[in-house]
Design an enzyme around this catalytic site. Structure first.
Site, short mmCIF file in Angstrom:
data_model
loop_
_atom_site.label_atom_id
_atom_site.label_comp_id
_atom_site.label_asym_id
_atom_site.label_seq_id
_atom_site.Cartn_x
_atom_site.Cartn_y
_atom_site.Cartn_z
N ARG A 4 -22.52 -22.38 57.26
CA ARG A 4 -21.57 -21.69 56.37
C ARG A 4 -20.20 -21.50 57.00
NH1 ARG A 4 -24.96 -23.41 54.36
NH2 ARG A 4 -26.72 -22.48 53.29
N SER A 30 -25.06 -15.00 48.47
CA SER A 30 -25.48 -14.17 49.60
C SER A 30 -24.29 -13.39 50.14
CB SER A 30 -26.05 -15.03 50.71
OG SER A 30 -27.17 -15.73 50.24
N GLU A 75 -20.92 -13.33 54.56
CA GLU A 75 -20.75 -14.71 54.07
C GLU A 75 -19.68 -14.66 52.97
OE1 GLU A 75 -24.23 -17.12 53.48
OE2 GLU A 75 -23.34 -18.11 51.74
C1 LIG Z 1 -25.24 -17.13 42.10
C2 LIG Z 1 -24.65 -17.76 43.33
C3 LIG Z 1 -25.48 -18.46 44.21
C4 LIG Z 1 -24.97 -19.03 45.36
N1 LIG Z 1 -25.80 -19.69 46.22
C5 LIG Z 1 -25.31 -20.28 47.32
C6 LIG Z 1 -26.16 -20.99 48.22
O1 LIG Z 1 -27.36 -21.10 48.03
N2 LIG Z 1 -25.61 -21.59 49.31
C7 LIG Z 1 -24.28 -21.50 49.58
O2 LIG Z 1 -23.82 -22.08 50.57
N3 LIG Z 1 -23.44 -20.82 48.75
C8 LIG Z 1 -23.92 -20.21 47.64
N4 LIG Z 1 -23.08 -19.51 46.82
C9 LIG Z 1 -21.67 -19.37 47.18
C10 LIG Z 1 -20.75 -20.41 46.54
O3 LIG Z 1 -21.43 -21.18 45.59
C11 LIG Z 1 -20.17 -21.35 47.60
O4 LIG Z 1 -19.62 -20.65 48.70
C12 LIG Z 1 -19.08 -22.22 46.97
O5 LIG Z 1 -18.89 -23.30 47.81
C13 LIG Z 1 -17.78 -21.48 46.75
O6 LIG Z 1 -16.86 -22.33 46.10
P1 LIG Z 1 -15.57 -21.75 45.37
O7 LIG Z 1 -14.77 -22.87 44.85
O8 LIG Z 1 -15.96 -20.73 44.39
O9 LIG Z 1 -14.80 -21.10 46.62
P2 LIG Z 1 -14.12 -19.66 46.74
O10 LIG Z 1 -15.16 -18.62 46.62
O11 LIG Z 1 -12.96 -19.55 45.84
O12 LIG Z 1 -13.61 -19.73 48.25
C14 LIG Z 1 -14.52 -19.74 49.32
C15 LIG Z 1 -13.79 -20.07 50.61
O13 LIG Z 1 -13.33 -21.40 50.57
C16 LIG Z 1 -11.94 -21.47 50.87
N5 LIG Z 1 -11.40 -22.57 50.06
C17 LIG Z 1 -11.57 -22.75 48.72
N6 LIG Z 1 -10.96 -23.88 48.32
C18 LIG Z 1 -10.38 -24.42 49.43
C19 LIG Z 1 -9.61 -25.61 49.66
N7 LIG Z 1 -9.29 -26.45 48.68
N8 LIG Z 1 -9.18 -25.85 50.93
C20 LIG Z 1 -9.50 -25.00 51.95
N9 LIG Z 1 -10.22 -23.87 51.79
C21 LIG Z 1 -10.67 -23.59 50.54
C22 LIG Z 1 -11.39 -20.10 50.51
O14 LIG Z 1 -10.24 -19.78 51.28
C23 LIG Z 1 -12.56 -19.20 50.88
O15 LIG Z 1 -12.50 -18.94 52.27
C24 LIG Z 1 -23.58 -18.91 45.64
C25 LIG Z 1 -22.74 -18.23 44.74
C26 LIG Z 1 -23.26 -17.65 43.60
C27 LIG Z 1 -22.34 -16.94 42.67
#
Ligand SMILES: Cc1cc2nc3c(=O)[nH]c(=O)nc-3n(C[C@H](O)[C@H](O)[C@H](O)COP(=O)(O)OP(=O)(O)OC[C@H]3O[C@@H](n4cnc5c(N)ncnc54)[C@H](O)[C@@H]3O)c2cc1C
Length: 258
Positions: free
Chosen positions: A142, A184, A254
């Site tokens: 992560r 998480s 996380e």
């Molecule tokens: C119901 C649910 C279940 C989930 N289950 C899991 C799981 O099993 N495993 C898991 O790993 N995650 C899980 N997640 C978390 C989530 O799905 C991941 O972390 C996902 O990758 C986040 O993507 P996002 O676009 O929403 O990023 P954001 O939440 O908007 O950002 C997350 C991070 O990424 C950075 N970021 C975003 N875009 C960029 C970019 N273009 N360049 C550089 N940095 C960037 C941001 O600065 C921030 O630090 C879950 C979330 C939910 C709501």
């Protein structure tokens, strides 16, 4: 580039926050260095006064397949990449089902399930306009040290989408709460589970205002409606505090707090 008002109480998966002006980046823009890049806010807890934010516009939402090279824009929703992999019989992308967000968020978090992580299948990332090979990026559970804005990802793909693996992974997720959350809240500490520790200190199901440590899965901080940033922060600090006192384990978030 242009500004857009994003209401985080609607946009974020945890449904916490207020309307905030976010700078939207378009293709060809110089990437500012004084703003925090966000994806689709599935891993974020955003306060009412975060650092200035920026986001990739739809210009960065695309999927291109050329022989065995797949190039994906970082604003592309993970679900679209999964559908594309299924339709084109590509292997390795099954695990991104049920991982909501953008491909940029996925790579920045090295998101994954069990032993499947995005860095396992990644070949290169375009960061601040420069392609960087996977081996030149520091990454871990992560965590990825991107040090800039990811705009495109490149994968070398093989054929063979596995419906069986997809079904297994979907089943694995069936114990997750349906209530709004950001996934998480804490990373699992070495050799243990954050959910187990939260439960062990008696916080499973514990709530403050609209926010609660889920009764379904203790490591999910859920919003039962009208939960606030302050309530969420309170529960996070409470869990860290209790777990440290009882087990001398300092949990690391996380969820990204902005
Ligand atoms: C119901 C649910 C279940 C989930 N289950 C899991 C799981 O099993 N495993 C898991 O790993 N995650 C899980 N997640 C978390 C989530 O799905 C991941 O972390 C996902 O990758 C986040 O993507 P996002 O676009 O929403 O990023 P954001 O939440 O908007 O950002 C997350 C991070 O990424 C950075 N970021 C975003 N875009 C960029 C970019 N273009 N360049 C550089 N940095 C960037 C941001 O600065 C921030 O630090 C879950 C979330 C939910 C709501």
């Amino acid at each position: 580039m242009y500004f857009k008002t994003v209401d985080f109480s609607k946009f974020s998966s945890i449904k916490v926050g207020v309307p905030i002006e976010v700078l939207m980046l378009e293709r060809g823009d110089d990437i500012p260095t004084d703003r925090v890049i966000i994806g689709h806010a599935n891993n974020l807890l955003v306060s009412s006064s975060p650092s200035p934010l920026m986001m990739l516009s739809k210009d960065f939402s695309f999927i291109e397949l050329d022989e065995d090279i797949l190039t994906v824009g970082c604003a592309t929703p993970t679900g679209r990449v999964l559908s594309f992999a299924k339709k084109n019989n590509l292997s390795g992308f099954e695990f991104i089902s049920k991982l909501p967000g953008s491909m940029g968020g996925m790579v920045a978090m090295n998101a994954g399930v069990k032993n499947y992580e995005i860095f396992n299948i990644l070949d290169a990332v375009k960061i601040d306009g420069q392609w960087k090979r996977k081996d030149d990026i520091r990454y871990d559970y992560r965590f990825a040290n991107l040090n800039g804005v990811a705009t495109e990802l490149r994968f070398k793909v093989k054929r063979g989408f596995s419906q069986i693996l997809l079904d297994e992974l979907i089943l694995l997720r069936s114990n997750q709460p349906k209530t709004p959350s950001a996934g998480s809240a804490f990373k699992n500490p070495e050799g243990d589970y954050a959910g187990r520790l939260i439960e062990a200190v008696g916080l499973k199901g514990f709530s403050k205002g609209g926010m609660q440590w889920s009764e379904v899965h203790a490591n999910f901080l859920v919003n039962n409606g009208k939960g606030t940033f302050e309530e969420a922060k309170y529960l996070i600090e409470l869990a860290k505090d209790k777990i440290f006192k009882e087990f001398t384990i300092l949990l690391e978030e996380e969820i990204e707090i902005l």
